[in-house]
Design a protein around this motif. Structure first.
Motif: not given
Length: 411
Positions: A44, A50, A55, A57
């Protein structure tokens, strides 16, 4: 948190923010019981943000990048999620820009723990923290394991197949920069490849001379496979030989001599034991010659510093140390008030107690007009082995009691 320490997670979803003075590439890998990814889908990062239960960011440079782990949504068989980081600038190391990971409840935002890997050097990539399952419960562990060969080194360790880019051919005149290459389906602009969206640089006229593997710069991590290791200040050696961690009885010998034309030097060697939260467990010194059930023992006080060989010896049985003893700091103090500018040839050395073989040595090459010095520290890693780091940090303290706080801060 300190390296190797862990905490239970009382929430299903946690977020790990990784901040540093420079922009970072932050990634996560989902690992099964064998410590490997199952496929590219378990990697990831910014172009694959994702995955199952995890997930990513981006903070856009204005805020830290973060990874969120939903332990309730992880696939069966996934037992660990490692969070990694690397400076965004090509070739930059972590020296002087140590990152800080903040672990918090992803729902309420409550901070669970923070961790800053100490005294980094030539590392260009780090496993910062890991979220892992043990006995049916999820925990978070501070790792801080560094790699000098970038994120590709981490990728290889965890089973990601990284296809290295070929080196550009030398040419009499540099060609026009080519268009960015097409990305493979599974690794679009992957940071493991060093940022493949950037055009490759023009070939230099002559490559620089390679750095010999036997002489790593200060801060680099090495092991005992090539025999005795001589450390420089802030350099670290992993107490691993032949792929096996050293978990036997070792001796930390500390020695010194009076400076030229100086009188007798009465110094006191000690070791301070700490727990996972840098909490002081106990101290072993001339007034308390055995601690932790006999796992650490002191040879007794030397009142002069005269004579060849170690002045004081502290024996540590690494295999018998309790699990909550994760850090040991070895110190030397001048109770009589003499300064280390009056001391010559101060050193510490780690010896295999069974064979008498000297494993690691650190010679103190500088002095300050202080009465205490932190010589070295041993830190238990998340994987179970110990690492020794040369310190050579001076402190204003004539007793081991005054060393407890600064030594904790140096872990």
């Amino acid at each position: 948190m300190t390296p190797g320490s862990n905490l239970p997670l009382n929430t299903v979803r946690v977020t790990v923010d990784v901040a540093a003075p420079v922009r970072l590439d932050v990634s996560a890998l989902l690992l099964s019981a064998d410590g490997k990814v199952r496929s590219d889908a378990d990697f990831i990062f910014f172009n694959q943000p994702t995955g199952p239960g995890v997930s990513y960011r981006s903070g856009g440079g204005a805020a830290p990048d973060s990874v969120t782990v939903d332990t309730g949504a992880l696939p069966p068989g996934i037992e660990r999620i490692v969070v990694t980081a690397s400076p965004d600038a090509a070739g930059q190391t972590f020296r002087g820009i140590e990152p800080t990971a903040t672990v918090r409840d992803a729902v309420g935002g409550t901070v669970i723990a923070t961790f800053t890997p100490p005294q980094l050097g030539t590392e260009t990539a780090l496993v910062v923290v890991e979220v892992y399952q043990r006995g049916g419960a999820w925990k978070v562990r501070a790792v801080g394991q560094g790699y000098a060969n970038g994120l590709a080194g981490i990728a290889t360790d965890f089973g990601v197949s990284v296809e290295e880019e070929p080196a550009p051919a030398a040419a009499a005149a540099p060609p026009a920069p080519p268009a960015p290459p097409a990305q493979p389906a599974s690794y679009p602009a992957s940071p493991w490849l060093g940022g493949a969206t950037q055009p490759p640089p023009a070939a230099p006229p002559a490559p620089p001379a390679p750095v010999p593997a036997a002489a790593p710069p200060a801060g680099g991590k090495i092991n005992l496979d090539k025999g005795r290791v001589s450390l420089q200040k802030n350099q670290t050696v992993s107490l691993v030989k032949g792929g096996r961690p050293l978990l036997t009885q070792v001796k930390m010998g500390l020695g010194w001599e009076p400076a030229f034309r100086g009188g007798n030097i009465d110094l006191d060697a000690s070791v301070i034991a700490y727990g996972p939260q840098r909490n002081h467990i106990d101290s072993c010194y001339f007034g308390k010659l055995s601690i932790l059930g006999g796992a650490i023992k002191h040879s007794g006080d030397n009142l002069t510093g005269e004579g060849a060989g170690d002045d004081e010896v502290i024996v540590v049985d690494l295999g018998r140390l309790p699990a909550d003893a994760t850090g040991l700091v070895f110190t030397v103090n001048s109770f009589s008030g003499q300064k280390f500018t009056d001391v010559a040839k101060a050193y510490c050395r780690l010896i295999d107690a069974s064979s008498g073989e000297e494993l690691v040595r650190f010679d103190l090459t500088s002095a300050e007009p202080q009465t205490g010095v932190m010589m070295a520290k041993l830190i238990r890693q998340f994987s179970g082995e110990w690492e020794m780091t040369a310190m050579g940090e001076f402190v204003k303290s004539r007793t081991v009691r005054g060393m407890v706080k600064p030594a904790a801060q140096a872990l």
